[in-house]
Design an enzyme around this catalytic site. Sequence first.
Site, PDB file in Angstrom:
ATOM      1  N   GLU A 282       5.291  25.314  10.907  1.00  0.00           N
ATOM      2  CA  GLU A 282       4.858  24.539   9.740  1.00  0.00           C
ATOM      3  C   GLU A 282       5.043  25.422   8.518  1.00  0.00           C
ATOM      4  OE1 GLU A 282       4.549  21.526   9.642  1.00  0.00           O
ATOM      5  OE2 GLU A 282       3.642  21.189   7.692  1.00  0.00           O
ATOM      6  N   GLU A 313       8.150  22.288  -0.684  1.00  0.00           N
ATOM      7  CA  GLU A 313       8.592  23.319   0.271  1.00  0.00           C
ATOM      8  C   GLU A 313      10.074  23.166   0.628  1.00  0.00           C
ATOM      9  OE1 GLU A 313       4.023  23.444   1.888  1.00  0.00           O
ATOM     10  OE2 GLU A 313       5.548  22.538   3.174  1.00  0.00           O
ATOM     11  N   ASP A 471      -0.516  19.284   7.607  1.00  0.00           N
ATOM     12  CA  ASP A 471      -0.643  19.919   8.933  1.00  0.00           C
ATOM     13  C   ASP A 471      -0.891  18.853  10.000  1.00  0.00           C
ATOM     14  OD1 ASP A 471      -0.574  22.192   7.379  1.00  0.00           O
ATOM     15  OD2 ASP A 471      -2.741  22.451   7.373  1.00  0.00           O
TER      16      ASP A 471
HETATM   17  N1  LIG Z   1      -3.626  10.064   0.054  1.00  0.00           N
HETATM   18  C1  LIG Z   1      -2.812  10.298   1.053  1.00  0.00           C
HETATM   19  N2  LIG Z   1      -2.677   9.426   2.074  1.00  0.00           N
HETATM   20  C2  LIG Z   1      -1.834   9.677   3.104  1.00  0.00           C
HETATM   21  N3  LIG Z   1      -1.052  10.773   3.168  1.00  0.00           N
HETATM   22  C3  LIG Z   1      -1.146  11.661   2.169  1.00  0.00           C
HETATM   23  C4  LIG Z   1      -2.030  11.493   1.076  1.00  0.00           C
HETATM   24  N4  LIG Z   1      -1.909  12.541   0.251  1.00  0.00           N
HETATM   25  C5  LIG Z   1      -0.993  13.358   0.796  1.00  0.00           C
HETATM   26  N5  LIG Z   1      -0.517  12.829   1.942  1.00  0.00           N
HETATM   27  C6  LIG Z   1       0.498  13.381   2.820  1.00  0.00           C
HETATM   28  O1  LIG Z   1       0.205  14.738   3.029  1.00  0.00           O
HETATM   29  C7  LIG Z   1       1.306  15.535   2.711  1.00  0.00           C
HETATM   30  C8  LIG Z   1       0.827  16.838   2.124  1.00  0.00           C
HETATM   31  O2  LIG Z   1       1.377  17.862   2.830  1.00  0.00           O
HETATM   32  P1  LIG Z   1       0.943  19.378   2.551  1.00  0.00           P
HETATM   33  O3  LIG Z   1       1.714  20.160   3.528  1.00  0.00           O
HETATM   34  O4  LIG Z   1      -0.526  19.406   2.798  1.00  0.00           O
HETATM   35  O5  LIG Z   1       1.350  19.643   1.143  1.00  0.00           O
HETATM   36  C9  LIG Z   1       2.117  14.725   1.703  1.00  0.00           C
HETATM   37  O6  LIG Z   1       3.455  15.125   1.742  1.00  0.00           O
HETATM   38  C10 LIG Z   1       1.892  13.314   2.215  1.00  0.00           C
HETATM   39  O7  LIG Z   1       2.809  13.026   3.222  1.00  0.00           O
HETATM   40  O1  LIG Z   2      -1.682  31.150   3.305  1.00  0.00           O
HETATM   41  P1  LIG Z   2      -3.036  31.009   3.896  1.00  0.00           P
HETATM   42  O2  LIG Z   2      -4.040  31.917   3.297  1.00  0.00           O
HETATM   43  O3  LIG Z   2      -3.006  31.006   5.374  1.00  0.00           O
HETATM   44  O4  LIG Z   2      -3.590  29.577   3.437  1.00  0.00           O
HETATM   45  C1  LIG Z   2      -3.335  28.422   4.058  1.00  0.00           C
HETATM   46  C2  LIG Z   2      -3.992  27.302   3.318  1.00  0.00           C
HETATM   47  O5  LIG Z   2      -3.227  26.154   3.624  1.00  0.00           O
HETATM   48  C3  LIG Z   2      -4.026  25.220   4.314  1.00  0.00           C
HETATM   49  O6  LIG Z   2      -3.878  25.466   5.685  1.00  0.00           O
HETATM   50  C4  LIG Z   2      -3.642  23.825   3.939  1.00  0.00           C
HETATM   51  O7  LIG Z   2      -2.360  23.520   4.373  1.00  0.00           O
HETATM   52  P2  LIG Z   2      -1.506  22.452   3.624  1.00  0.00           P
HETATM   53  O8  LIG Z   2      -1.095  23.097   2.354  1.00  0.00           O
HETATM   54  O9  LIG Z   2      -0.361  22.182   4.485  1.00  0.00           O
HETATM   55  O10 LIG Z   2      -2.413  21.274   3.427  1.00  0.00           O
HETATM   56  C5  LIG Z   2      -5.435  25.531   3.863  1.00  0.00           C
HETATM   57  O11 LIG Z   2      -6.411  25.056   4.751  1.00  0.00           O
HETATM   58  C6  LIG Z   2      -5.431  27.021   3.736  1.00  0.00           C
HETATM   59  O12 LIG Z   2      -6.380  27.475   2.830  1.00  0.00           O
HETATM   60 MG   LIG Z   3       1.645  21.934   4.457  1.00  0.00          MG
END
Ligand SMILES: Nc1ncnc2c1ncn2[C@@H]1O[C@H](COP(=O)(O)O)[C@@H](O)[C@H]1O
Ligand SMILES: O=P(O)(O)OC[C@H]1O[C@](O)(COP(=O)(O)O)[C@@H](O)[C@@H]1O
Ligand SMILES: [Mg+2]
Length: 492
Positions: A282, A313, A471
Amino acid sequence: MDIQEWEKRYSTAFSSISDVLGDINGIFVAYNSNVDAIKHVTEKDIHKLISIVGAKAVQQRIAGYPREVQDPVDLLARLVIAMRDGKAAEVPTYTTDIHQWLMDNLVFDKARMGGQAGIISNLLANLGIKNVITYVPWLSREQAEYFVDSPNLKYPVIEDGVLKLRHPSEAYDPDQRPKVNWILEFSKGTKVEYYEDSFEVPRDNRLIISSRPSWLRIDMSEQLYDQIPHMNGVIDGAILAGYQMIKEKYEDGTTYRDYVKKAVQVIKRLKEGNPDMRIHVEFTSIQNKVIRKTILKDIVYKHVSSLGLDTVEVANALNVLGHEELAYAVISKGENSISALYEGAVKLLCELKLERVHIHCLGFYICVACRDFPLSVEEHRDALMFSSTLAAAQALHGGIGSLREGEIGLSVPISSQGHHDLDQLEKYLVRRDVCTGTEFEDGCVCALTHDLIVIPSKVVPDPVATVGIGDTISAGAFVAILAMLKKKNEAN
Ligand SMILES: Nc1ncnc2c1ncn2[C@@H]1O[C@H](COP(=O)(O)O)[C@@H](O)[C@H]1O
Ligand SMILES: O=P(O)(O)OC[C@H]1O[C@](O)(COP(=O)(O)O)[C@@H](O)[C@@H]1O
Ligand SMILES: [Mg+2]
């Protein structure tokens, strides 16, 4: 396919994946777990913080785009940028002063399990995967308390030279200090006025201030490393995350090369005895470009099967792989961005020799997979719909305590914006003869060099929090894939 038809497919996919999840023996999840101190930043909070450090100083620092938080002005500069763009960001801090400053001036709302590996371990244990073997190199007593209290969640320990699996609460190091990250969540519509500028936050998102104390290492003891192959009978795959913590240089003279080498050796050990073991990485925000490039080229390339990322990313990864123009197109908001995402996904798949790349966006997911992957495009699509349902449940309630609770995500409507955005990709692909409109219709395309799977995803308008949703998506889809592969292998 219209949204109603997609909704029906979602229900079928969720139930068929739920039926096979129990076939998975287990999964290894490493490395990053931490405690997330979560604060929802209101208009009042942001104005208060800006006035403490001075609006002019923030404005000047924004231009420098700090990639590390050294003082409160850096913090405010990155927070204002993240809020202005509505983009997720993670910035490291190497000093405990920032934690103290935030405690003095903001105070968090709640503390939760954080870190990709921590969040994913708890999710998979709650979904009922038989053996979730979680590993974090810095397991403190406080950290252990954030793991779900479930017998299928296990931590590898060495007792009398033999590998044992214990709950983290029986395995922590009493001398280890906890790693606490700050999560500054903000909501769409929040108004920010400062210096000579003002804006409205365009999307719910968050800024992560990742603490990087000097003792942090992506590592494991020699003894544990030796015993990894003994886990192979218990696990069918691994999810690895946290490589962003690797530093270029350490105080003791070691460098990133030492830790990258160890990280690769761990993957090799995991595959010993089972070369077909699938490894998912991830991805996350990695400010240091040397580290970002090395992770992709030396760890992911050839050693990893599956990669999960969000839009920013993807752009960051393409950038260090030498595709600057494509990276720019990915983050630009124009019509080209969805086609750029697809082209970017194909580049990552081919150049990093992956089996699948899963990009999660707000409103749709794009997955590209190699043609000889032993699952059909329809099965890949089921995995994506399963993961989108879990994401919706996560956004709705901030956590998923069981498969049943995950199913609640089915009640969240599919994003009509996401469904509409996919039309742009369809036009692009049809224009380029990659597929016909009919082939694109149900989200399953068999292109010449790869399979392409797209789905409109479910979006919660007012999520409890955005942290950890990515995640949940990637882990949900990956375990669905593992379960279907397991079923197929058993049938053969
Ligand atoms: N409000 C949301 N509902 C469903 N899915 C969502 C919402 N906000 C963000 N997301 C999804 O989560 C990822 C974020 O990925 P990170 O790795 O935590 O940045 C975003 O791309 C949406 O697919
Ligand atoms: O680089 P680090 O310190 O492991 O931080 C990871 C951070 O990303 C997270 O895992 C969240 O992940 P996402 O950005 O994919 O939502 C947080 O819970 C955490 O604080
Ligand atoms: Mg992420």
